[in-house]
Design a protein around this motif. Structure first.
Motif, PDB file in Angstrom:
ATOM      1  N   TRP A   8     -93.498  81.871  -1.541  1.00  0.00           N
ATOM      2  CA  TRP A   8     -93.335  81.516  -2.960  1.00  0.00           C
ATOM      3  C   TRP A   8     -93.020  82.749  -3.783  1.00  0.00           C
ATOM      4  O   TRP A   8     -93.521  83.819  -3.477  1.00  0.00           O
ATOM      5  CB  TRP A   8     -94.640  80.897  -3.479  1.00  0.00           C
ATOM      6  CG  TRP A   8     -94.875  79.540  -2.926  1.00  0.00           C
ATOM      7  CD1 TRP A   8     -95.455  79.252  -1.733  1.00  0.00           C
ATOM      8  CD2 TRP A   8     -94.487  78.293  -3.504  1.00  0.00           C
ATOM      9  NE1 TRP A   8     -95.473  77.879  -1.545  1.00  0.00           N
ATOM     10  CE2 TRP A   8     -94.880  77.282  -2.631  1.00  0.00           C
ATOM     11  CE3 TRP A   8     -93.861  77.932  -4.703  1.00  0.00           C
ATOM     12  CZ2 TRP A   8     -94.671  75.938  -2.899  1.00  0.00           C
ATOM     13  CZ3 TRP A   8     -93.650  76.590  -4.963  1.00  0.00           C
ATOM     14  CH2 TRP A   8     -94.057  75.614  -4.060  1.00  0.00           C
ATOM     15  N   PRO A   9     -92.275  82.699  -4.890  1.00  0.00           N
ATOM     16  CA  PRO A   9     -91.527  81.533  -5.380  1.00  0.00           C
ATOM     17  C   PRO A   9     -90.086  81.464  -4.882  1.00  0.00           C
ATOM     18  O   PRO A   9     -89.406  80.474  -5.044  1.00  0.00           O
ATOM     19  CB  PRO A   9     -91.528  81.763  -6.900  1.00  0.00           C
ATOM     20  CG  PRO A   9     -91.541  83.245  -7.050  1.00  0.00           C
ATOM     21  CD  PRO A   9     -92.214  83.817  -5.827  1.00  0.00           C
ATOM     22  N   LYS A  10     -89.643  82.491  -4.209  1.00  0.00           N
ATOM     23  CA  LYS A  10     -88.206  82.605  -3.903  1.00  0.00           C
ATOM     24  C   LYS A  10     -87.718  81.440  -3.040  1.00  0.00           C
ATOM     25  O   LYS A  10     -86.736  80.789  -3.356  1.00  0.00           O
ATOM     26  CB  LYS A  10     -87.972  83.949  -3.202  1.00  0.00           C
ATOM     27  CG  LYS A  10     -86.520  84.255  -2.908  1.00  0.00           C
ATOM     28  CD  LYS A  10     -86.333  85.627  -2.301  1.00  0.00           C
ATOM     29  CE  LYS A  10     -86.810  85.527  -0.879  1.00  0.00           C
ATOM     30  NZ  LYS A  10     -86.224  86.439   0.065  1.00  0.00           N
ATOM     31  N   ASP A  11     -88.429  81.210  -1.956  1.00  0.00           N
ATOM     32  CA  ASP A  11     -87.947  80.225  -0.984  1.00  0.00           C
ATOM     33  C   ASP A  11     -87.974  78.810  -1.535  1.00  0.00           C
ATOM     34  O   ASP A  11     -87.225  77.944  -1.079  1.00  0.00           O
ATOM     35  CB  ASP A  11     -88.792  80.291   0.290  1.00  0.00           C
ATOM     36  CG  ASP A  11     -88.475  81.540   1.094  1.00  0.00           C
ATOM     37  OD1 ASP A  11     -89.141  81.756   2.127  1.00  0.00           O
ATOM     38  OD2 ASP A  11     -87.569  82.282   0.675  1.00  0.00           O
ATOM     39  N   TYR A  12     -88.841  78.583  -2.497  1.00  0.00           N
ATOM     40  CA  TYR A  12     -88.982  77.234  -3.065  1.00  0.00           C
ATOM     41  C   TYR A  12     -87.660  76.774  -3.652  1.00  0.00           C
ATOM     42  O   TYR A  12     -87.167  75.697  -3.345  1.00  0.00           O
ATOM     43  CB  TYR A  12     -90.098  77.241  -4.116  1.00  0.00           C
ATOM     44  CG  TYR A  12     -90.252  75.951  -4.878  1.00  0.00           C
ATOM     45  CD1 TYR A  12     -90.006  75.896  -6.250  1.00  0.00           C
ATOM     46  CD2 TYR A  12     -90.636  74.774  -4.224  1.00  0.00           C
ATOM     47  CE1 TYR A  12     -90.148  74.702  -6.950  1.00  0.00           C
ATOM     48  CE2 TYR A  12     -90.777  73.585  -4.922  1.00  0.00           C
ATOM     49  CZ  TYR A  12     -90.531  73.564  -6.287  1.00  0.00           C
ATOM     50  OH  TYR A  12     -90.664  72.381  -6.984  1.00  0.00           O
ATOM     51  N   ARG A  13     -87.071  77.639  -4.482  1.00  0.00           N
ATOM     52  CA  ARG A  13     -85.800  77.291  -5.125  1.00  0.00           C
ATOM     53  C   ARG A  13     -84.735  77.046  -4.078  1.00  0.00           C
ATOM     54  O   ARG A  13     -84.001  76.065  -4.138  1.00  0.00           O
ATOM     55  CB  ARG A  13     -85.316  78.454  -6.016  1.00  0.00           C
ATOM     56  CG  ARG A  13     -85.809  78.459  -7.448  1.00  0.00           C
ATOM     57  CD  ARG A  13     -84.923  77.697  -8.430  1.00  0.00           C
ATOM     58  NE  ARG A  13     -85.334  76.358  -8.756  1.00  0.00           N
ATOM     59  CZ  ARG A  13     -86.356  76.012  -9.545  1.00  0.00           C
ATOM     60  NH1 ARG A  13     -87.138  76.943 -10.062  1.00  0.00           N
ATOM     61  NH2 ARG A  13     -86.612  74.767  -9.807  1.00  0.00           N
ATOM     62  N   ASN A  14     -84.662  77.982  -3.115  1.00  0.00           N
ATOM     63  CA  ASN A  14     -83.636  77.879  -2.077  1.00  0.00           C
ATOM     64  C   ASN A  14     -83.787  76.605  -1.282  1.00  0.00           C
ATOM     65  O   ASN A  14     -82.821  75.885  -1.028  1.00  0.00           O
ATOM     66  CB  ASN A  14     -83.711  79.077  -1.111  1.00  0.00           C
ATOM     67  CG  ASN A  14     -83.269  80.353  -1.796  1.00  0.00           C
ATOM     68  OD1 ASN A  14     -82.576  80.320  -2.817  1.00  0.00           O
ATOM     69  ND2 ASN A  14     -83.677  81.496  -1.252  1.00  0.00           N
ATOM     70  N   LEU A  15     -85.010  76.333  -0.897  1.00  0.00           N
ATOM     71  CA  LEU A  15     -85.268  75.155  -0.070  1.00  0.00           C
ATOM     72  C   LEU A  15     -84.918  73.885  -0.842  1.00  0.00           C
ATOM     73  O   LEU A  15     -84.242  72.995  -0.317  1.00  0.00           O
ATOM     74  CB  LEU A  15     -86.745  75.146   0.363  1.00  0.00           C
ATOM     75  CG  LEU A  15     -87.166  74.057   1.353  1.00  0.00           C
ATOM     76  CD1 LEU A  15     -86.253  74.051   2.578  1.00  0.00           C
ATOM     77  CD2 LEU A  15     -88.608  74.262   1.790  1.00  0.00           C
ATOM     78  N   LYS A  16     -85.333  73.849  -2.085  1.00  0.00           N
ATOM     79  CA  LYS A  16     -85.019  72.691  -2.919  1.00  0.00           C
ATOM     80  C   LYS A  16     -83.522  72.450  -2.973  1.00  0.00           C
ATOM     81  O   LYS A  16     -83.052  71.326  -2.898  1.00  0.00           O
ATOM     82  CB  LYS A  16     -85.532  72.919  -4.345  1.00  0.00           C
ATOM     83  CG  LYS A  16     -86.611  71.943  -4.778  1.00  0.00           C
ATOM     84  CD  LYS A  16     -87.180  72.257  -6.116  1.00  0.00           C
ATOM     85  CE  LYS A  16     -86.337  71.765  -7.250  1.00  0.00           C
ATOM     86  NZ  LYS A  16     -87.145  71.577  -8.485  1.00  0.00           N
ATOM     87  N   ASP A  17     -82.804  73.551  -3.119  1.00  0.00           N
ATOM     88  CA  ASP A  17     -81.350  73.420  -3.256  1.00  0.00           C
ATOM     89  C   ASP A  17     -80.682  72.965  -1.971  1.00  0.00           C
ATOM     90  O   ASP A  17     -79.653  72.292  -2.006  1.00  0.00           O
ATOM     91  CB  ASP A  17     -80.739  74.741  -3.730  1.00  0.00           C
ATOM     92  CG  ASP A  17     -81.102  75.031  -5.179  1.00  0.00           C
ATOM     93  OD1 ASP A  17     -80.980  76.199  -5.612  1.00  0.00           O
ATOM     94  OD2 ASP A  17     -81.527  74.079  -5.864  1.00  0.00           O
TER      95      ASP A  17
END
Lengths: 488, 489, 422
Positions: free
Chosen positions: A281-290
């Motif tokens: 968190w938080p970087k991967d959250y955005r990427n994964l969501k996308d």
């Protein structure tokens, strides 16, 4: 008010606390319930203790609030609504009473968590039909009594499943065993002749277990519960199907369940999935969501003792004809999340920190039941309300769980927010109340009325409330059991 | 016990003169009860009006559907629900159907089968109400008891309309529970003692997938209806086993393997009943089958959702049966017999041939619950039938019991009955004694407590449920207008 | 047999309600599941087959208490026998017999319907059931030069029946039948003006003695002709001659055939060749008394074997509607080029009654109409443009109902279509 001396006599000094620091934990929770401090917290160790406490509470008209799970709580149902309350904390009652492979049933005291029961069941070759990723401190009995939706709709024949039987001390002080557990004979005597506590209906014509489920502790205190279990598969093949079209996935899910081809089966939107599977968190959250599709249907095909590969292959073949007809594809991974990982994850409680808290530290759920045809419309309504409240629609987690063998579905919106940010918290609070109103107007059925919206929900059905009130009067004539909850 | 003129007129004003009658001529058709009158409401509004009048006049009432049996206190107003016979909705996506009380199961099932669906047919037969709580031969797949109801529309004993679950809150039929605790806890029962007071005017019932044909290809003339062919991916067989233990071993394995559409623990006598067209033929066939079977057994229907699925299920079936030393009954392998049984067990739910044909009456002890436990009890109850058989009081069925798996063996049902001539008072007494003794033995030896037993003995042993129920009925019915008794089936 | 003889059967009724519906495995959906017109119309269980047995059993036990309602129940029944067929799928017991005996008892106790009394009075006086009969019974045959069976030796006696003889609208049926027999070269004759009622309807109505008197008279006439074979085109007549006369030992060796059976035989033997196309989308209505009630009588006498079962020595063979005349009419229709036959839901042994039988046509025409209208609706639901039957009573009742409801459904007797095809 029950005197301290009397409580000490029942549970001993170590199981009783009047300390503010201890009571803080019970005075509020993550929900927007008002903070109300209980007088004390008592931790009984058996049914006899509980019965004594209830009898005293009746004599002194002391409100009792039963709790079995550990914090953080989310629904507000374990926070007292009135002053002068005694918290009856059942978390010390941790006996796993019985796990029976042959009859596929397990029986536990209220303080047993999923983490504790799962390995005990596994040892016998059986497993629970679990809710989706309960928190570590969540108790099995707590979940069963809340009628939480479970991830294997095929094995949920009735909305009360997987709860089987229970022993309860009603608010009146009477002990009652539901279903097959009622008798004849004590539980041990039943075991002697080969009986288990599994059939849920009765005694007599009523199905008494249904009156304690969904009651939020307002009818009595459960001292143990049994639940039906399923066999551990010998072979599991999980799949995911991604799509931006929810209707297609719902159609697919309904056929998978109708034909009884899958065990675990549910739909998550990218936000919820990302909240569960983000590792950094938080970087991967955005990427994964996308990278995740807007919606992901997860299901698992399983084989048991007899020719499991053949069974799995034949189901996969039949499922393929469905996916082909619907123009989707069942695959082994979506957006970097593998089906195997999802399977492994959902067969356990949530890892710490609890997944709903990872994004921002708090979460308010708006949850209801509905039918397939209405769902898309209700999601649209929610999105409108969310937008109006200046909350990013893409931040709302959505969990769709077909229930009771596909006769309905549970829809849950997760509104993540930072509890330290009071304006955000207030916005979410208002948003959640507005959402409930708007969703009700669009036919959503809030079967589990919690918190501030409970009144709005219950006022829709005065006739049912009138009957419930009669039942409440019978089982808890002095209204000592968690007063102020549900419609009581 | 005729109603006073003005009271009669009040009810007549609700339903019209054609739909109420207190003439003694009709009473023998209504269980020979001394009823105040029989009234035929056409919808929920009329039911409500009638119930409110009953409260006004302190007149006891009971609702009845097809009304197989019934006991009614003197002066009861009998609500014959025949005119309330509409199928309100069939929701294929969400797998439920909504019916009024006098839709018979055959009607609903025929509509469902056209749509690839089915539902729980009660053992009383498809000639009985589709709405009621009950259990039947297909419970392995279609569940049973109160677990098939979703939302229920209920006119309370005081004449309020209560709509449970999602129906009351959002006008949807799919969920009968909530908000909060579920009143479905008390909305139940079809047969006394403990019939829920008031009137169920509509209910949603769960539906299940039906992989078979949209209708069975029935040929022939009554009473011999057969199938012109066995539909694709369907098979029926009867297996006997060397012992009860082996039978149970196979039964539970089949449940865990989830391969049976129906697992019906028929005994040879019941199979003989179902496939024969008269009593004499039944005796001959039973004798023949008795020689064929090696011990207790069960009947299964395998239904594949596809050819592959069918092949898989058959393979597993064969394996499990072999492991348990089971033997397939050649008689049932004959496609003509197989077809008869498929039709009997799905479209009729057997019943009348098995129960009433022989002597005109049967007394039964049915128990829902834990199958392996109740089988243990049933063996003893079966042995206790033997002296009655020897004396010629009851039909010789080898002292057999039967039952079936429910929800893929998670639950079960066991039943044992005696068929006799009700005009033979000695036989009737003997059967009633047997029933009492076996029920008492079940209670004493802790197998189960039949609610047909004496409530004041059984109730205290079962958390005083009878007192709670009495309290509840009093709460719901302060004017005392819903006496115990009656039967909805 | 008296009502008392059916005590055991009546006591066997378990009130399962099967008698209200067609056999369960034949139910095709929500619609057309009912088979008993009486309870379908009046709804009280007392009007069902089982209800009638319950009442009769109770009265036998506790004494006969006649009320207006009781008589309403008794006489609002077409005696169609559908209840028995549905019951006897599963049960070994008499159903229609005790119902019939109960009615006979009502009549013998003087508890009659005034309208039916009038009909019977007329029968005694004129030898016909038709109270509005005018002119000569044999007038329909004028100009056809048919043989008089009373005067010439013939092989087959064609018995026309009361309705066809006296109702000009239905003379066409007799004419068609006669023309068909002529075309097939059958050596047949009629009794013309001398023909009298078979008496069957009197039995249905409960006037057993009047039936027997009439039957004896008619049988005497038939015997005098010396024919070996009687052919009738009326289902009521068919059941009377074939079943009732046999039952009461009046029939002797007389072969009784319905016109459709005879035509089917003639077609099979090549004596009739329906070659002309008759384009018609039709559905066939099985008359009760040609179908389920037309199956041969079984002479049986025995005693119940003491014990747990309701069985007899010698074993009793029940008439369950299995051997009624179902296929010959259908075979005949199928042999007519251009006729497309679509079956209704309620057919053969579980056919829905037209509404006319049992005296209902006379005593309660509104109920008869209601029953017929139900059938019309069912026929229309098949998409057929016509309903075809083999009994003038069925056809008249259908026509009356169609007129009242302004339906466009056409009604034919099989003989009309056969004649068209020759």
């Amino acid at each position: 008010m029950i005197t301290k001396e009397k409580l000490v006599k029942i549970v001993g000094t170590n199981a009783l606390s009047y300390k503010p620091a201890a009571l803080d934990a019970y005075s509020s929770d993550i929900s927007f319930n008002n903070t109300v401090r209980p007088v004390c917290v008592v931790k009984p160790k058996n049914a006899a203790d509980i019965q004594k406490i209830v009898n005293l509470a009746n004599k002194t008209k002391t409100p009792l609030v039963p709790v079995s799970s550990g914090p953080p709580h989310f629904r507000g149902d374990t926070v007292p609504s009135t002053g002068g309350a005694v918290i009856v904390d059942l978390s010390k009652m941790k006996k796993i009473i019985n796990v029976d492979r042959a009859r596929r049933v397990a029986m536990v005291e209220p303080g047993v968590t999923f983490n504790e029961l799962i390995p005990a069941a596994k040892k016998e070759g059986i497993r629970l039909n679990m809710p989706l990723l309960p928190r570590k401190t969540k108790t099995v009995v707590g979940s069963l009594l809340e009628r939480e939706p479970v991830v294997m709709p095929k094995y949920q024949w009735d909305i009360s499943d997987p709860l089987a039987c229970a022993e309860v001390i009603f608010g009146s002080g009477d002990e009652f065993r539901t279903g097959q557990a009622a008798g004849p004979g004590s539980v041990k005597e039943q075991w002697t002749v080969g009986g288990v506590q599994k059939a849920p209906y009765g005694p007599g014509v009523a199905s008494w277990h249904r009156i304690i489920q969904g009651a939020q502790g307002t009818m009595g205190i459960v001292t143990w519960a049994s639940m039906r279990c399923e066999l551990l598969p010998s072979l599991e093949e999980p799949f995911v199907v991604g799509s931006s079209n929810l209707d297609t996935l719902m159609e697919m899910a309904s056929w998978l369940i109708r034909l009884r081809m899958v065990n675990e089966c549910f739909i998550l939107n990218n936000t919820a999935l990302a909240a569960i599977f983000t590792k950094k968190w938080p970087k991967d959250y955005r990427n994964l969501k996308d990278t995740l599709p807007a919606w992901v249907l997860f299901y698992c095909v399983a084989g048991y003792e007899y020719f499991p590969e053949e069974r799995v292959n034949s189901y996969i073949k039949d499922i393929t004809s469905i996916t082909q007809r619907l123009g989707v594809e069942a695959v082994k991974a979506a957006g970097g999340v593998s089906a195997n990982e999802i399977l492994k994850t959902v067969q356990q409680p949530s890892a710490e920190p609890y997944w709903k808290l990872r994004y921002k530290g708090a979460c308010q759920d708006v949850l209801f039941l509905t039918i397939n045809d209405k769902l898309a419309g209700q999601i649209d309504v929610m999105n409108e309300v969310v937008e109006k409240a200046d909350y990013p629609v893409s931040d709302v987690g959505i969990y769709i769980q077909p229930i009771v063998q596909g006769t309905g579905c549970h829809c849950e919106f997760n509104l993540f927010y930072d509890p330290a940010n009071s304006s955000e918290a207030n916005r979410v609070r208002e948003l959640s109340n507005s959402a409930v109103k708007a969703l009700i107007a669009n036919g959503a059925f809030f079967s589990r009325p919690y918190g501030e919206s409970a009144g709005t929900i219950l006022n829709k059905d005065a006739a049912t409330i009138a009957v419930l009130t009669k039942l409440k009067k019978m089982f808890d004539p002095n209204n000592i059991m968690n007063p102020g909850k549900v419609c009581f | 016990m005729a109603l006073k003129k003005d009271v009669y007129k009040a009810f007549e004003d609700v339903v019209g003169p054609e739909n109420i009658c207190d003439d003694p001529a009709i009473m023998p058709a209504y269980h020979s009860a001394e009823l105040a009158a029989v009234i035929l409401p056409k919808d929920t509004a009329e039911v409500q009006a009638i119930v409110k009048l009953c409260n006004k006049f302190k007149l006891p009432f009971r609702p009845v559907c097809t009304g197989w049996t019934g006991m009614f206190p003197k002066g009861t107003l009998y609500l014959d629900l025949r005119r309330m016979n509409r199928i309100i909705e069939i929701n294929e996506k969400n797998m439920y159907a909504v019916v009024e009380p006098y839709v018979i199961s055959a009607q609903l099932q025929a509509e469902l089968m056209k749509r690839g669906l089915n539902f729980c047919i009660k053992g009383a037969g498809t000639n009985c109400s589709a709405l009621l709580r009950g259990h039947g031969h297909m419970d392995q797949t279609t569940s049973g008891d109160d677990r098939n109801h979703l939302a229920i529309e209920w006119v309370t004993p005081q004449g309020d309309i209560v709509r449970s679950g999602s129906l009351g809150s959002s006008d949807e039929w799919f969920c009968g529970d909530g908000p909060g605790p579920s009143i479905r806890s008390i909305l139940t029962s079809a047969v006394p003692p403990g019939v829920t007071p008031g009137v169920f005017t509509k209910a949603a019932v769960k539906l299940y997938h039906w992989p078979g044909p949209s209708s069975f290809p029935v040929v022939g003339q009554s009473p011999k209806y057969t199938l012109s062919e066995i539909p694709a991916n369907l098979m029926a067989r009867y297996y006997s086993f060397p012992s009860v233990e082996k039978m149970w071993q196979a039964e539970i394995a089949l449940g865990e393997a989830e391969i049976c559409y129906e697992l019906m623990g028929f005994n040879a006598a019941m199979v003989a009943c179902n496939i024969t067209t008269c009593n004499e033929e039944e005796e001959v066939v039973f004798e023949k089958m008795n020689k064929e079977v090696q011990g207790p057994g069960f009947f299964v229907i395998i239904a594949g959702n596809s050819a592959d699925d069918f092949a898989y299920k058959k393979k597993v079936l064969g394996h499990i049966i072999k492991e348990a030393g089971g033997k397939s009954l050649k008689t049932v392998e004959d496609p003509e017999v197989e077809g008869i049984l498929l039709c009997q067990c799905i479209r009729i739910s057997a019943s009348i041939r098995e129960t009433f044909r022989a002597g005109g009456a049967f007394n039964s002890i049915p128990i829902m619950g834990q199958r392996d436990l109740t089988i243990k009890w049933a063996i003893g109850a079966g042995k206790a039938k033997e002296p009655l058989i020897k004396k010629g009081y009851i039909v010789d069925d080898g002292g057999a019991f039967f039952g079936w798996g429910v929800e893929q063996g998670h639950l079960g049902k066991t039943e044992i009955f005696c068929k006799f001539d009700p005009q033979n008072t000695k036989a009737k007494e003997a059967v009633e004694t047997w029933q009492k003794e076996q029920t008492a033995r079940a209670f004493k030896e802790r197998y189960f407590a039949s609610t047909m037993g004496p409530q004041d003995e059984i109730g205290p042993a079962l958390s005083n449920y009878h007192l709670w129920w009495q309290k509840l009925v009093k709460e719901l019915d302060p004017n005392g207008v819903t006496p115990e008794g009656g039967a909805l089936v | 047999m008296a009502l008392e003889d059916y005590r055991g059967d009546m006591d066997m009724c378990c009130r399962c309600s099967a008698c209200k519906f067609i056999p369960m495995q034949k139910v095709k959906g929500f619609q057309f599941a009912n088979v008993c017109p009486s309870i379908s119309r009046y709804n009280f269980h007392a009007y069902s087959g089982g209800g009638r047995l319950n009442i009769a059993a109770s009265m036998l036990k506790n004494g006969f208490k006649y009320t207006d309602k009781l008589l309403d129940i008794v006489y609002n029944c077409q005696m169609c026998g559908a209840c028995g067929v549905s019951c006897n799928y599963a049960m070994d017991m008499e159903v229609l017999e005790p119902i019939s005996e109960f009615r006979i008892k009502c009549v013998s106790d003087g508890k009659t319907s005034p309208t039916l009394d009038k009909v019977i009075k007329n029968l005694r006086k004129t030898g016909t059931m038709m109270t509005d009969a005018k002119g000569k019974r044999g007038a329909w045959a004028s100009g056809l030069k048919l043989k008089n069976a009373a005067k010439e030796k013939v092989d087959v006696l064609f018995h026309v029946g009361c309705l066809t003889s006296y109702n000009k609208d239905y003379w066409k049926l007799a004419k068609s039948a006669a023309k068909i027999l002529q075309k097939a070269g059958v050596n047949f004759g009629i009794l013309g003006d001398a023909e009298t009622c078979c008496g069957g309807r009197a039995y249905q109505m409960g006037y057993k003695d009047d039936f027997l008197n009439q039957a004896k008279k008619t049988m005497a006439l038939i015997k005098k002709t010396g024919v070996k074979t009687l052919v009738t085109s009326c289902a009521d007549g068919y059941q009377a001659f074939k079943v009732l006369y046999d039952r009461f030992n009046l029939k002797g060796n007389l072969e009784v055939l319905h016109i459709t059976e005879y035509i089917a035989r003639l077609i099979e033997n090549g004596k009739l060749k329906p070659n002309k196309k008759v384009n018609l989308n039709a559905t066939y209505h099985d008359p009760c008394r040609l179908g389920r009630l037309g199956e041969p009588w079984i002479h049986w006498k025995g005693k119940k074997i003491p014990g747990d079962r309701f069985v007899f020595d010698p074993p009793k063979i029940y008439r369950r509607g299995t051997n009624g005349v179902y296929e010959p009419p259908r075979d005949v229709l199928k042999s007519i080029p251009g006729v497309k036959l679509t079956e209704m839901t309620r057919i053969k042994e579980y056919s829905w009654c037209c509404g006319a039988g049992g005296g209902v046509n006379e005593s309660n025409p509104e109920f008869a109409m209601w029953t017929a209208q139900e059938r019309i609706d069912e026929a229309v639901s098949t998409g057929a443009e016509a309903i075809v039957s083999a009994c003038p009573w069925c056809e008249k009742t259908f026509n009356d109902a169609i007129r009242e409801s302004s339906s466009s459904l056409k009604v034919y007797d099989i003989v009309e279509l056969v004649e068209k095809a020759l």
